[in-house]
Write a protein that holds these residues in place. Structure first.
Motif, PDB file in Angstrom:
ATOM      1  N   SER A  82       0.776  -1.267   0.023  1.00  0.00           N
ATOM      2  CA  SER A  82       0.081   0.131  -0.023  1.00  0.00           C
ATOM      3  C   SER A  82       0.893   1.210  -0.107  1.00  0.00           C
ATOM      4  O   SER A  82       2.145   1.367   0.430  1.00  0.00           O
ATOM      5  CB  SER A  82      -0.884   0.028   1.254  1.00  0.00           C
ATOM      6  OG  SER A  82      -1.836  -1.062   1.261  1.00  0.00           O
ATOM      7  N   ARG A 103       0.244   5.789   0.171  1.00  0.00           N
ATOM      8  CA  ARG A 103      -0.739   7.102   0.451  1.00  0.00           C
ATOM      9  C   ARG A 103      -0.122   8.227  -0.387  1.00  0.00           C
ATOM     10  O   ARG A 103       0.722   8.573   0.041  1.00  0.00           O
ATOM     11  CB  ARG A 103      -1.422   7.115   1.586  1.00  0.00           C
ATOM     12  CG  ARG A 103      -2.514   8.176   1.550  1.00  0.00           C
ATOM     13  CD  ARG A 103      -3.058   8.546   2.782  1.00  0.00           C
ATOM     14  NE  ARG A 103      -2.451   9.479   3.610  1.00  0.00           N
ATOM     15  CZ  ARG A 103      -3.136  10.310   4.604  1.00  0.00           C
ATOM     16  NH1 ARG A 103      -4.372  10.137   4.591  1.00  0.00           N
ATOM     17  NH2 ARG A 103      -2.347  11.378   5.059  1.00  0.00           N
ATOM     18  N   TYR A 111      -6.454  13.022  -1.076  1.00  0.00           N
ATOM     19  CA  TYR A 111      -5.237  11.826  -0.755  1.00  0.00           C
ATOM     20  C   TYR A 111      -5.872  10.805  -2.044  1.00  0.00           C
ATOM     21  O   TYR A 111      -7.062  10.469  -2.358  1.00  0.00           O
ATOM     22  CB  TYR A 111      -5.593  11.553   0.341  1.00  0.00           C
ATOM     23  CG  TYR A 111      -5.467  12.705   1.506  1.00  0.00           C
ATOM     24  CD1 TYR A 111      -6.463  13.231   2.011  1.00  0.00           C
ATOM     25  CD2 TYR A 111      -4.113  12.772   2.019  1.00  0.00           C
ATOM     26  CE1 TYR A 111      -6.184  14.297   3.045  1.00  0.00           C
ATOM     27  CE2 TYR A 111      -3.819  13.649   2.846  1.00  0.00           C
ATOM     28  CZ  TYR A 111      -4.973  14.514   3.333  1.00  0.00           C
ATOM     29  OH  TYR A 111      -4.696  15.764   4.126  1.00  0.00           O
ATOM     30  N   GLN A 142      -5.462   6.700  -1.264  1.00  0.00           N
ATOM     31  CA  GLN A 142      -5.074   5.508  -0.846  1.00  0.00           C
ATOM     32  C   GLN A 142      -5.026   4.358  -1.526  1.00  0.00           C
ATOM     33  O   GLN A 142      -6.069   4.064  -2.302  1.00  0.00           O
ATOM     34  CB  GLN A 142      -5.950   5.223   0.485  1.00  0.00           C
ATOM     35  CG  GLN A 142      -5.487   3.995   1.218  1.00  0.00           C
ATOM     36  CD  GLN A 142      -4.179   4.232   1.924  1.00  0.00           C
ATOM     37  OE1 GLN A 142      -4.058   5.174   2.835  1.00  0.00           O
ATOM     38  NE2 GLN A 142      -3.316   3.043   1.978  1.00  0.00           N
TER      39      GLN A 142
END
Length: 114
Positions: free
Chosen positions: A17, A19, A77, A79
């Motif tokens: 992951s 961000r 943002y 994610q």
């Protein structure tokens, strides 16, 4: 003068992951979003969000990426989860002011290793 400052790109293993953040200043922004461009390919929409919170995603990222924004900070943002090698690209922040003017960020590299 409108300025967009992106951050959060980098190298991540497949399945991981990241961000991304894009802080905008100098105007009031209606639509904010992210595009990406992989080597040898055209720039494509990833996700956008309006000031009211309506979102739209590319089919290739639905269920894996989530776009959000903080209107008080004029920050958007992205994610990104369950990253795949095909997500490797330069990611660009894109914003539109309430008068309809569009602006691009400088881009941030996301590299997903398999």
């Amino acid at each position: 003068q409108v300025q967009l400052v992106e951050s959060g790109g980098g190298l991540v293993q497949a399945g991981g992951s990241l961000r991304l953040s894009c802080a905008a200043s100098g105007s009031i922004f209606n639509v904010m979003g992210w595009y990406r461009q992989a080597p040898g390919k055209q720039r494509e929409l990833v996700a956008v969000i309006t000031s009211g919170g309506t979102t739209n995603y590319a089919d290739s990222v639905k269920g894996r990426f989530t776009i959000s924004r903080d209107n008080a900070k004029s920050t958007v943002y992205l994610q990104m989860s369950t990253l795949k090698s095909e997500d490797t690209a330069v990611y660009y922040c894109r914003t539109y002011t309430t008068s309809g003017a569009g602006y691009w960020g400088q881009g941030t590299q996301v590299t997903v290793s398999s």
